[in-house]
Motif scaffolding. Structure first.
Motif, short mmCIF file in Angstrom:
data_model
loop_
_atom_site.label_atom_id
_atom_site.label_comp_id
_atom_site.label_asym_id
_atom_site.label_seq_id
_atom_site.Cartn_x
_atom_site.Cartn_y
_atom_site.Cartn_z
N GLN A 118 -9.02 28.50 -23.23
CA GLN A 118 -9.48 28.39 -24.61
C GLN A 118 -10.71 27.48 -24.66
N SER A 119 -11.66 27.84 -25.49
CA SER A 119 -12.77 26.94 -25.75
C SER A 119 -12.27 25.81 -26.64
N PHE A 120 -13.05 24.77 -26.76
CA PHE A 120 -12.64 23.64 -27.60
C PHE A 120 -12.45 24.10 -29.04
N ASP A 121 -13.31 24.97 -29.52
CA ASP A 121 -13.21 25.45 -30.90
C ASP A 121 -11.92 26.23 -31.17
N GLN A 122 -11.34 26.78 -30.11
CA GLN A 122 -10.12 27.57 -30.28
C GLN A 122 -8.86 26.70 -30.27
N LEU A 123 -8.98 25.44 -29.93
CA LEU A 123 -7.82 24.55 -29.90
C LEU A 123 -7.38 24.20 -31.32
N SER A 124 -6.13 23.85 -31.45
CA SER A 124 -5.62 23.41 -32.75
C SER A 124 -6.27 22.07 -33.10
N PRO A 125 -6.35 21.74 -34.41
CA PRO A 125 -6.93 20.45 -34.80
C PRO A 125 -6.26 19.27 -34.12
N ASP A 126 -4.94 19.34 -33.94
CA ASP A 126 -4.23 18.24 -33.28
C ASP A 126 -4.69 18.08 -31.84
N PHE A 127 -4.88 19.20 -31.13
CA PHE A 127 -5.32 19.13 -29.74
C PHE A 127 -6.77 18.66 -29.67
N GLN A 128 -7.61 19.09 -30.62
CA GLN A 128 -8.99 18.63 -30.64
C GLN A 128 -9.06 17.12 -30.84
N HIS A 129 -8.25 16.62 -31.76
CA HIS A 129 -8.23 15.17 -32.01
C HIS A 129 -7.77 14.42 -30.77
N ARG A 130 -6.81 15.00 -30.06
CA ARG A 130 -6.29 14.32 -28.87
C ARG A 130 -7.39 14.08 -27.85
N ILE A 131 -8.33 15.03 -27.76
CA ILE A 131 -9.44 14.89 -26.82
C ILE A 131 -10.53 13.98 -27.39
N LEU A 132 -10.91 14.23 -28.62
CA LEU A 132 -12.00 13.45 -29.22
C LEU A 132 -11.67 11.97 -29.36
N ASP A 133 -10.40 11.65 -29.59
CA ASP A 133 -10.01 10.26 -29.84
C ASP A 133 -9.59 9.52 -28.58
N TYR A 134 -9.65 10.18 -27.43
CA TYR A 134 -9.32 9.50 -26.18
C TYR A 134 -10.29 8.34 -25.97
N GLN A 135 -9.76 7.21 -25.54
CA GLN A 135 -10.58 6.01 -25.36
C GLN A 135 -10.83 5.72 -23.89
N PHE A 136 -12.11 5.57 -23.54
CA PHE A 136 -12.52 5.15 -22.21
C PHE A 136 -12.58 3.63 -22.14
N SER A 137 -12.20 3.07 -21.00
CA SER A 137 -12.53 1.68 -20.71
C SER A 137 -13.96 1.67 -20.19
N VAL A 138 -14.80 0.85 -20.81
CA VAL A 138 -16.23 0.87 -20.50
C VAL A 138 -16.73 -0.55 -20.24
N HIS A 139 -17.53 -0.70 -19.20
CA HIS A 139 -18.25 -1.93 -18.95
C HIS A 139 -19.72 -1.68 -19.29
N VAL A 140 -20.27 -2.51 -20.17
CA VAL A 140 -21.65 -2.31 -20.62
C VAL A 140 -22.51 -3.44 -20.06
N LEU A 141 -23.49 -3.07 -19.25
CA LEU A 141 -24.44 -4.03 -18.71
C LEU A 141 -25.54 -4.26 -19.73
N SER A 142 -26.07 -5.46 -19.78
CA SER A 142 -27.16 -5.75 -20.71
C SER A 142 -28.44 -5.08 -20.25
N SER A 143 -29.39 -4.95 -21.16
CA SER A 143 -30.65 -4.30 -20.83
C SER A 143 -31.45 -5.10 -19.80
N GLY A 144 -31.10 -6.36 -19.63
CA GLY A 144 -31.80 -7.20 -18.67
C GLY A 144 -31.38 -6.97 -17.23
N VAL A 145 -30.36 -6.19 -17.01
CA VAL A 145 -29.91 -5.88 -15.64
C VAL A 145 -30.78 -4.76 -15.10
N ASP A 146 -31.56 -5.05 -14.05
CA ASP A 146 -32.48 -4.02 -13.55
C ASP A 146 -31.80 -3.12 -12.52
N ASP A 147 -32.56 -2.09 -12.07
CA ASP A 147 -31.99 -1.09 -11.17
C ASP A 147 -31.49 -1.71 -9.87
#
Length: 357
Positions: A118-147
């Motif tokens: 099924q494409s995402f559009d074919q999923l039920s609203p509950d299943f779509q929310h389950r994917i869209l609302d999933y939370q990632f753990s993220v580490h954000v580096l400041s813009s001052g951190v160079d390559d």
């Protein structure tokens, strides 16, 4: 030395989609070029998200705000394939370089039959929310951190000195029928692996029980052979898309494991068969007794294992411990018991003492 400026936070899948739609997300930094995931890997990721299971931390780096939208910009330092996979599944139009052959996919039935094909559009609203609302753990580096600092961070993260073993590499490279079968089968007997002392917690963490389960599958498919990593690799590849023998292999695997639990579990830790290499010999002997090595993988009733056979297996174990077994058997036990010759010697000795059924 000043500590690195890193913000630890949570972001939803929908956050990344919104940033991509606003063109404030940089998915492909110049220093990170990774091979495109195959459809199996993408399907596995969406299923992981759908089930709410954790995935590795994502790394972003802040950039200067966009002067057209006045929105902050973010660069995906590590995790671009995960983010790209989800965006291509949810809203392909948000990717400027979307290509059907490369990016189009659906969740496979073997990963999740609820949302398969099924494409995402074919999923039920509950299943779509389950994917869209999933939370990632993220580490954000400041813009001052160079390559250079970013590359240094990842060099440090990858400098643990622990090299991936062959089974861990297979886990990272395959997502299809055979892998799924082996992981589910091994996991179903996790408590037994522990109780019998066959695998330590470190062994289990490094997927060695899955590798041994894969060897048992090869025993059923190809007969008694030595342990060869290329043979395991080729089987994972050959049966990645279709594994027609799966149901019968899993059934026979469970039958033999149930037999070991019923007949030998109270003594197995005191016998040499709790060693991984000799546990293979025990499994191979009982499989041969109950089904026959080389038998067609069609449904058949297993032979019952009488108490006399169990007593003989115990006697073989005692003979190995006390070194009263034949010299050739003792040498095979002390040598590499993953070699076909040593495996055959031990297997034939078990058949000679305990019977061939």
């Amino acid at each position: 030395m000043e500590p690195l400026d890193v913000t630890r936070t949570l972001y939803r899948v929908s956050d990344f989609l919104s940033w991509q739609r606003a063109r404030t997300l940089v998915l492909s930094p110049s220093f990170q070029r990774r091979a495109v995931w195959n459809k199996g890997a993408k399907s596995y990721l969406v299923d992981t998200i759908f089930r709410g299971l954790p995935i590795p931390i994502l790394f972003l780096r802040d950039q200067r705000s966009d002067l057209n939208s006045f929105e902050p910009r973010r660069e995906v330092v590590d995790g671009q394939q995960r983010i790209r996979t989800l965006i291509s599944y949810i809203d392909p139009s948000a990717l400027e370089d979307y290509t059907v052959g490369r990016d189009d996919f659906c969740v496979q039935p073997l990963h999740n039959p609820l949302i398969a094909n099924q494409s995402f559009d074919q999923l039920s609203p509950d299943f779509q929310h389950r994917i869209l609302d999933y939370q990632f753990s993220v580490h954000v580096l400041s813009s001052g951190v160079d390559d250079r600092e970013v590359l240094s961070i990842f060099a440090r993260m990858n400098s643990t000195g622990v090299k991936l073993n062959p089974q861990e590499l297979r886990n990272a490279g395959f997502f299809g029928e055979f892998k799924t079968s082996m992981y589910e089968t091994a996991a179903a007997h996790l408590q037994r692996w522990r109780e019998w002392g066959v695998f330590s917690e470190d062994d289990i963490a490094r997927m060695l029980e899955v590798e041994l389960s894969s060897e048992f599958a090869l025993l059923m498919l190809n007969g008694l052979t030595g342990k060869r990593q290329p043979a395991l690799d080729s089987t994972y590849k050959e049966k990645d898309e279709t594994f027609p023998e799966r149901k019968e292999v899993e059934r026979r695997f469970n039958v033999v494991m149930d037999t070991i639990d019923d007949k030998l579990s109270n003594r197995i830790k005191s016998l040499p068969f709790s060693r991984k290499t000799l546990f293979y010999s025990l499994f191979a002997y009982l499989y041969d007794y109950q089904f026959g090595i080389g038998s067609p993988l069609e449904h058949m009733r297993p032979k019952m294992v009488p108490n006399q056979v169990v007593s003989s297996i115990n006697a073989v174990g005692e003979g190995i411990i006390k070194k009263t077994a034949p010299e050739g058997v003792l040498q095979s036990v002390t040598r590499r018991t993953t070699n076909p010759q040593e495996r055959s010697i031990i297997h034939n000795y078990l058949k000679e003492v305990a019977g061939s059924g």
